[in-house]
Write an enzyme that holds these catalytic residues in place. Structure first.
Site, mmCIF file in Angstrom:
data_model
loop_
_atom_site.group_PDB
_atom_site.id
_atom_site.type_symbol
_atom_site.label_atom_id
_atom_site.label_comp_id
_atom_site.label_asym_id
_atom_site.label_seq_id
_atom_site.Cartn_x
_atom_site.Cartn_y
_atom_site.Cartn_z
ATOM 1 N N HIS A 187 0.840 -1.200 0.000
ATOM 2 C CA HIS A 187 0.000 0.000 0.000
ATOM 3 C C HIS A 187 0.874 1.249 0.000
ATOM 4 O O HIS A 187 1.779 1.377 0.816
ATOM 5 C CB HIS A 187 -0.907 -0.012 1.235
ATOM 6 C CG HIS A 187 -1.718 1.219 1.386
ATOM 7 N ND1 HIS A 187 -1.640 2.018 2.487
ATOM 8 C CD2 HIS A 187 -2.612 1.798 0.552
ATOM 9 C CE1 HIS A 187 -2.469 3.038 2.345
ATOM 10 N NE2 HIS A 187 -3.068 2.926 1.178
ATOM 11 N N ASP A 245 6.832 5.881 -21.642
ATOM 12 C CA ASP A 245 6.891 5.709 -23.091
ATOM 13 C C ASP A 245 8.272 5.246 -23.537
ATOM 14 O O ASP A 245 9.204 5.144 -22.727
ATOM 15 C CB ASP A 245 6.455 6.996 -23.799
ATOM 16 C CG ASP A 245 7.364 8.190 -23.539
ATOM 17 O OD1 ASP A 245 8.609 8.034 -23.515
ATOM 18 O OD2 ASP A 245 6.830 9.311 -23.388
ATOM 19 N N ASP A 293 -4.886 3.673 -4.760
ATOM 20 C CA ASP A 293 -4.977 4.159 -3.379
ATOM 21 C C ASP A 293 -6.137 5.145 -3.217
ATOM 22 O O ASP A 293 -6.205 6.162 -3.908
ATOM 23 C CB ASP A 293 -3.653 4.837 -2.993
ATOM 24 C CG ASP A 293 -3.493 5.013 -1.495
ATOM 25 O OD1 ASP A 293 -4.479 4.856 -0.749
ATOM 26 O OD2 ASP A 293 -2.361 5.315 -1.060
ATOM 27 N N TYR A 336 9.592 13.642 -12.958
ATOM 28 C CA TYR A 336 10.823 12.840 -13.009
ATOM 29 C C TYR A 336 11.257 12.401 -11.607
ATOM 30 O O TYR A 336 11.666 11.256 -11.403
ATOM 31 C CB TYR A 336 11.954 13.618 -13.684
ATOM 32 C CG TYR A 336 12.018 13.425 -15.170
ATOM 33 C CD1 TYR A 336 12.920 12.540 -15.737
ATOM 34 C CD2 TYR A 336 11.178 14.134 -16.026
ATOM 35 C CE1 TYR A 336 12.982 12.352 -17.110
ATOM 36 C CE2 TYR A 336 11.232 13.967 -17.396
ATOM 37 C CZ TYR A 336 12.139 13.070 -17.928
ATOM 38 O OH TYR A 336 12.196 12.885 -19.285
ATOM 39 N N TYR A 356 5.508 12.217 -23.923
ATOM 40 C CA TYR A 356 4.837 12.567 -22.668
ATOM 41 C C TYR A 356 3.788 11.537 -22.246
ATOM 42 O O TYR A 356 2.901 11.838 -21.450
ATOM 43 C CB TYR A 356 4.207 13.970 -22.743
ATOM 44 C CG TYR A 356 5.133 15.015 -23.289
ATOM 45 C CD1 TYR A 356 6.236 15.455 -22.556
ATOM 46 C CD2 TYR A 356 4.925 15.575 -24.550
ATOM 47 C CE1 TYR A 356 7.099 16.418 -23.059
ATOM 48 C CE2 TYR A 356 5.775 16.536 -25.064
ATOM 49 C CZ TYR A 356 6.867 16.959 -24.314
ATOM 50 O OH TYR A 356 7.711 17.905 -24.811
ATOM 51 N N ASN A 372 3.383 9.112 -20.078
ATOM 52 C CA ASN A 372 3.927 8.547 -18.845
ATOM 53 C C ASN A 372 2.918 8.756 -17.720
ATOM 54 O O ASN A 372 2.329 9.835 -17.607
ATOM 55 C CB ASN A 372 5.240 9.255 -18.473
ATOM 56 C CG ASN A 372 6.224 9.287 -19.615
ATOM 57 O OD1 ASN A 372 6.644 8.259 -20.111
ATOM 58 N ND2 ASN A 372 6.575 10.486 -20.052
#
Length: 148
Positions: free
Chosen positions: A22, A30, A64, A112, A130, A132
């Site tokens: 958890h 990508d 979550d 990042y 992009y 991701n």
């Protein structure tokens, strides 16, 4: 092959998803992302675009619900206000698999840093830039027990 488990989820990825606890996070990235450099654990999903891999993962991984934000995506040129069509596709999968959970766009450096801290990175062959996303794992609640 397993009954009820998407074929995109190979043994290494399934083991990683199962081993996560958890609050652990997994990043799906990508084909241009520097995954090898940034991963604590790297899982290759070569030959697969990101959106089907995301859908397969969210079919077995709880998101979550104990925190306000648990789904994070990269932003176009580091600007969270910009979105590409791939982001809308990711949001649609998340809305289907994790209803009520918003996908939060993060600026480049923030995204990042979060990927670097992730439990694992899944490197796809997604060609779009992009594309991701980060998923924070939730819990599976026990079934209601009936008391006599």
């Amino acid at each position: 092959m397993l009954i009820g488990i998407p074929a995109l989820l190979g043994p290494e990825l399934l083991a990683t998803l199962r081993a996560m606890g958890h609050g652990d996070e997994i990043a799906l990235v990508d084909g241009n992302y520097p995954a090898e450099e940034q991963a604590h654990r790297l899982i290759r999903a070569d030959g697969h675009p990101l959106v089907p891999v995301l859908d397969a993962i969210l079919s077995v991984l709880p998101v979550d619900d104990a925190v306000p934000e648990a789904l994070f995506r990269a932003s176009v040129k580091g600007d969270p206000l910009l979105a590409d069509p791939v982001h809308r596709e990711m949001e649609a999968i998340c809305a289907k698999r994790a209803p009520g959970r918003k996908v939060v766009a993060l600026a480049g450096a923030d995204f990042y840093a979060r990927v670097k801290a992730a439990h694992a990175i899944v490197a796809t062959s997604e060609p779009r830039l992009y594309a991701n996303i980060i998923i924070r794992k939730g819990v599976i609640y026990p079934p209601e027990t009936k008391t006599p």
